[in-house]
Design a protein around this motif. Structure first.
Motif, PDB file in Angstrom:
ATOM      1  N   GLU A 189       0.836  -1.228   0.000  1.00  0.00           N
ATOM      2  CA  GLU A 189       0.000   0.000   0.000  1.00  0.00           C
ATOM      3  C   GLU A 189       0.860   1.264   0.000  1.00  0.00           C
ATOM      4  N   ILE A 190       1.957   1.224   0.741  1.00  0.00           N
ATOM      5  CA  ILE A 190       2.808   2.414   0.884  1.00  0.00           C
ATOM      6  C   ILE A 190       3.252   2.956  -0.487  1.00  0.00           C
ATOM      7  N   PHE A 191       3.521   2.049  -1.425  1.00  0.00           N
ATOM      8  CA  PHE A 191       3.989   2.490  -2.744  1.00  0.00           C
ATOM      9  C   PHE A 191       2.864   3.149  -3.542  1.00  0.00           C
ATOM     10  N   TYR A 192       1.668   2.527  -3.517  1.00  0.00           N
ATOM     11  CA  TYR A 192       0.525   3.108  -4.235  1.00  0.00           C
ATOM     12  C   TYR A 192       0.245   4.519  -3.698  1.00  0.00           C
ATOM     13  N   GLU A 193       0.217   4.631  -2.350  1.00  0.00           N
ATOM     14  CA  GLU A 193      -0.126   5.922  -1.737  1.00  0.00           C
ATOM     15  C   GLU A 193       0.985   6.954  -1.936  1.00  0.00           C
ATOM     16  N   ALA A 194       2.219   6.504  -1.913  1.00  0.00           N
ATOM     17  CA  ALA A 194       3.337   7.443  -2.115  1.00  0.00           C
ATOM     18  C   ALA A 194       3.248   8.066  -3.497  1.00  0.00           C
ATOM     19  N   ILE A 195       2.881   7.264  -4.476  1.00  0.00           N
ATOM     20  CA  ILE A 195       2.801   7.780  -5.849  1.00  0.00           C
ATOM     21  C   ILE A 195       1.539   8.622  -6.037  1.00  0.00           C
ATOM     22  N   PRO A 248       8.373  -0.516   9.408  1.00  0.00           N
ATOM     23  CA  PRO A 248       7.758   0.535   8.588  1.00  0.00           C
ATOM     24  C   PRO A 248       8.675   1.735   8.323  1.00  0.00           C
ATOM     25  N   GLU A 249       9.443   2.171   9.357  1.00  0.00           N
ATOM     26  CA  GLU A 249      10.279   3.363   9.140  1.00  0.00           C
ATOM     27  C   GLU A 249      11.433   3.078   8.163  1.00  0.00           C
ATOM     28  N   GLY A 250      11.781   1.820   8.014  1.00  0.00           N
ATOM     29  CA  GLY A 250      12.850   1.448   7.073  1.00  0.00           C
ATOM     30  C   GLY A 250      12.392   1.615   5.635  1.00  0.00           C
ATOM     31  N   ILE A 251      11.194   1.169   5.345  1.00  0.00           N
ATOM     32  CA  ILE A 251      10.688   1.296   3.965  1.00  0.00           C
ATOM     33  C   ILE A 251      10.298   2.762   3.697  1.00  0.00           C
ATOM     34  N   GLU A 252       9.835   3.448   4.745  1.00  0.00           N
ATOM     35  CA  GLU A 252       9.508   4.883   4.598  1.00  0.00           C
ATOM     36  C   GLU A 252      10.761   5.645   4.128  1.00  0.00           C
ATOM     37  N   ALA A 253      11.882   5.379   4.783  1.00  0.00           N
ATOM     38  CA  ALA A 253      13.130   6.083   4.433  1.00  0.00           C
ATOM     39  C   ALA A 253      13.545   5.775   2.995  1.00  0.00           C
ATOM     40  N   MET A 264       4.846   9.843   6.181  1.00  0.00           N
ATOM     41  CA  MET A 264       4.077   8.701   6.696  1.00  0.00           C
ATOM     42  C   MET A 264       3.702   8.941   8.147  1.00  0.00           C
ATOM     43  N   ASP A 265       2.460   8.615   8.513  1.00  0.00           N
ATOM     44  CA  ASP A 265       2.099   8.620   9.929  1.00  0.00           C
ATOM     45  C   ASP A 265       1.507   7.258  10.285  1.00  0.00           C
ATOM     46  N   TYR A 266       1.054   7.118  11.523  1.00  0.00           N
ATOM     47  CA  TYR A 266       0.644   5.793  12.006  1.00  0.00           C
ATOM     48  C   TYR A 266      -0.761   5.819  12.591  1.00  0.00           C
ATOM     49  N   ASP A 267      -1.555   4.810  12.275  1.00  0.00           N
ATOM     50  CA  ASP A 267      -2.835   4.579  12.935  1.00  0.00           C
ATOM     51  C   ASP A 267      -2.917   3.057  13.097  1.00  0.00           C
ATOM     52  N   LEU A 300      15.967  -4.299  -0.252  1.00  0.00           N
ATOM     53  CA  LEU A 300      14.993  -3.216  -0.042  1.00  0.00           C
ATOM     54  C   LEU A 300      15.180  -2.074  -1.050  1.00  0.00           C
ATOM     55  N   GLN A 301      16.422  -1.696  -1.281  1.00  0.00           N
ATOM     56  CA  GLN A 301      16.696  -0.571  -2.179  1.00  0.00           C
ATOM     57  C   GLN A 301      16.310  -0.877  -3.635  1.00  0.00           C
ATOM     58  N   GLU A 302      16.738  -2.051  -4.114  1.00  0.00           N
ATOM     59  CA  GLU A 302      16.445  -2.454  -5.499  1.00  0.00           C
ATOM     60  C   GLU A 302      14.947  -2.650  -5.706  1.00  0.00           C
ATOM     61  N   MET A 303      14.308  -3.266  -4.712  1.00  0.00           N
ATOM     62  CA  MET A 303      12.867  -3.509  -4.808  1.00  0.00           C
ATOM     63  C   MET A 303      12.114  -2.180  -4.855  1.00  0.00           C
ATOM     64  N   SER A 304      12.481  -1.229  -3.989  1.00  0.00           N
ATOM     65  CA  SER A 304      11.761   0.050  -3.934  1.00  0.00           C
ATOM     66  C   SER A 304      11.913   0.817  -5.241  1.00  0.00           C
ATOM     67  N   ARG A 305      13.118   0.795  -5.785  1.00  0.00           N
ATOM     68  CA  ARG A 305      13.374   1.500  -7.043  1.00  0.00           C
ATOM     69  C   ARG A 305      12.500   0.900  -8.158  1.00  0.00           C
ATOM     70  N   ASP A 306      12.479  -0.421  -8.233  1.00  0.00           N
ATOM     71  CA  ASP A 306      11.715  -1.083  -9.294  1.00  0.00           C
ATOM     72  C   ASP A 306      10.202  -0.911  -9.094  1.00  0.00           C
ATOM     73  N   MET A 307       9.740  -1.048  -7.852  1.00  0.00           N
ATOM     74  CA  MET A 307       8.301  -0.883  -7.565  1.00  0.00           C
ATOM     75  C   MET A 307       7.830   0.496  -8.020  1.00  0.00           C
ATOM     76  N   ILE A 308       8.589   1.515  -7.669  1.00  0.00           N
ATOM     77  CA  ILE A 308       8.149   2.883  -7.982  1.00  0.00           C
ATOM     78  C   ILE A 308       8.180   3.110  -9.497  1.00  0.00           C
ATOM     79  N   GLU A 309       9.215   2.591 -10.139  1.00  0.00           N
ATOM     80  CA  GLU A 309       9.298   2.727 -11.605  1.00  0.00           C
ATOM     81  C   GLU A 309       8.090   2.043 -12.268  1.00  0.00           C
ATOM     82  N   LYS A 310       7.793   0.806 -11.870  1.00  0.00           N
ATOM     83  CA  LYS A 310       6.710   0.042 -12.508  1.00  0.00           C
ATOM     84  C   LYS A 310       5.337   0.633 -12.145  1.00  0.00           C
ATOM     85  N   LEU A 311       5.180   1.063 -10.892  1.00  0.00           N
ATOM     86  CA  LEU A 311       3.877   1.593 -10.486  1.00  0.00           C
ATOM     87  C   LEU A 311       3.591   2.949 -11.123  1.00  0.00           C
TER      88      LEU A 311
END
Ligand code: AKB
Length: 317
Positions: A189-195, A248-253, A264-267, A300-311
């Motif tokens: 979800e974090i990637f969809y919402e970030a974009i 969560p704070e690791g993927i946020e960064a 990002m905030d928390y509920d 984590l780094q490679e995955m995040s880069r690819d997720m954001i590019e593809k999304l």
């Protein structure tokens, strides 16, 4: 050439695994089995699609016979949070569905891949560097079905010689089909919402570390294990596999490095937080490495880069 049935083919893993298998073994040799949800155009147009409800033994038998199936990737299952909402349904789908598949596999001499999960562990498990063979007393119905599933698969191998194999998947991150009701879904979800909105409210607490994996590695794990030399396998159901572990704070960064405006905030959702706290912080996957050469490609780094590019392409933003 193999003749494969994928159950749960319209789900998060199934929708991509079916295409991956079709590319490898030929479109006509991989039958996509689904229940209610409409398959994507790609899934429907690239090979056979059949309605298969795994809780219906006859339906599984019929499709296996019709297509002379010799390998079943059995992915139909309820995920952790949904399973807690309806434990009886979770037992029916996750266990009665599995035993039907195993019975048909016994009858028609099929190999079976069944995913287990980090959910097969519980609070009494060592949660750091969780060993391959350790205490498994999960406190969720999802976990109960995953441990039972591992045992059932081992039983069918020992008693009837069915070639059953499986992995304990961590949270799977992907951009094609969203996951349906898991505890690790925040990491998708974090990637969809970030974009889309440049902000995300996370349902797990800061500091909640969990194992994760990017979809290409998850697909490779399933197929590599099914193709592994059986004589090298000391374990079968199910191998710890992981590719990264973060809170969560690791993927946020990591997302912030690519989308600096992201916040990002928390509920916190008590149900999913409780489940997450009973799962490993990180698993030891050395048995998979030793017995069939498991090696993930994405951190984590490679995955995040690819997720954001593809999304960004998918969401056109
Ligand atoms: C879930 O969160 O339920 C799944 C899993 C880790 O098995 N993603």
């Amino acid at each position: 050439m193999k003749r494969i049935l994928v159950t749960g083919s319209v789900g998060q893993i199934g929708s991509e695994l079916t295409i991956y298998l079709r590319e490898r073994y030929g479109n006509d040799n991989v039958v996509a089995g689904g229940r209610k949800t409409e398959p994507s155009k790609e899934l429907r147009d690239s090979g056979p699609f059949e309605i298969v409800d795994c809780t219906d033994l006859e339906a599984v038998r019929k499709v296996t016979e019709k297509y002379q199936i010799d390998t079943i990737y059995h992915l139909a299952a309820l995920l952790s949070a949904v399973a807690e909402g309806n434990p009886q349904l979770a037992w029916n789908v996750n266990i009665n569905g599995l035993i039907n598949v195993l019975e048909v596999a016994r009858e028609y001499n099929c190999a079976v891949f069944t995913p287990s999960s980090i959910g097969a562990f519980g609070l009494t498990t060592p949660l750091d560097n969780t060993p391959q063979d350790t205490i498994q007393r999960p406190g969720t119905m999802y976990g109960v079905t995953k441990v039972s599933g591992e045992l059932l698969c081992d039983y069918y191998h020992q008693k009837y010689g069915v070639d059953t194999r499986g992995v304990r998947y961590p949270g799977i991150i992907s951009y094609v089909t969203p996951p349906g009701g898991g505890t690790t879904d925040y990491a998708v979800e974090i990637f969809y919402e970030a974009i889309k909105n440049k902000r995300y409210t996370c349902f797990l607490k800061k500091g909640t570390k969990l194992d994760m994996m990017y979809m290409p590695d998850a697909l490779k794990a399933a197929v590599d294990l099914m193709e592994a030399d059986a004589s090298k396998l000391k374990h079968r159901n199910a191998f710890n596999v992981t590719a990264m572990s973060f809170a969560p704070e690791g993927i946020e960064a990591e997302v912030k490095k690519i989308i600096p405006e992201f916040t990002m905030d928390y509920d916190v959702d008590p149900l999913r937080q409780g489940i997450a706290e009973s799962w490993p912080n990180y698993m030891d996957d050395s048995a998979a490495k030793e017995e069939w050469g498991w090696e993930p490609k994405y951190d984590l780094q490679e995955m995040s880069r690819d997720m954001i590019e593809k999304l960004r392409i998918k969401l056109k933003s």
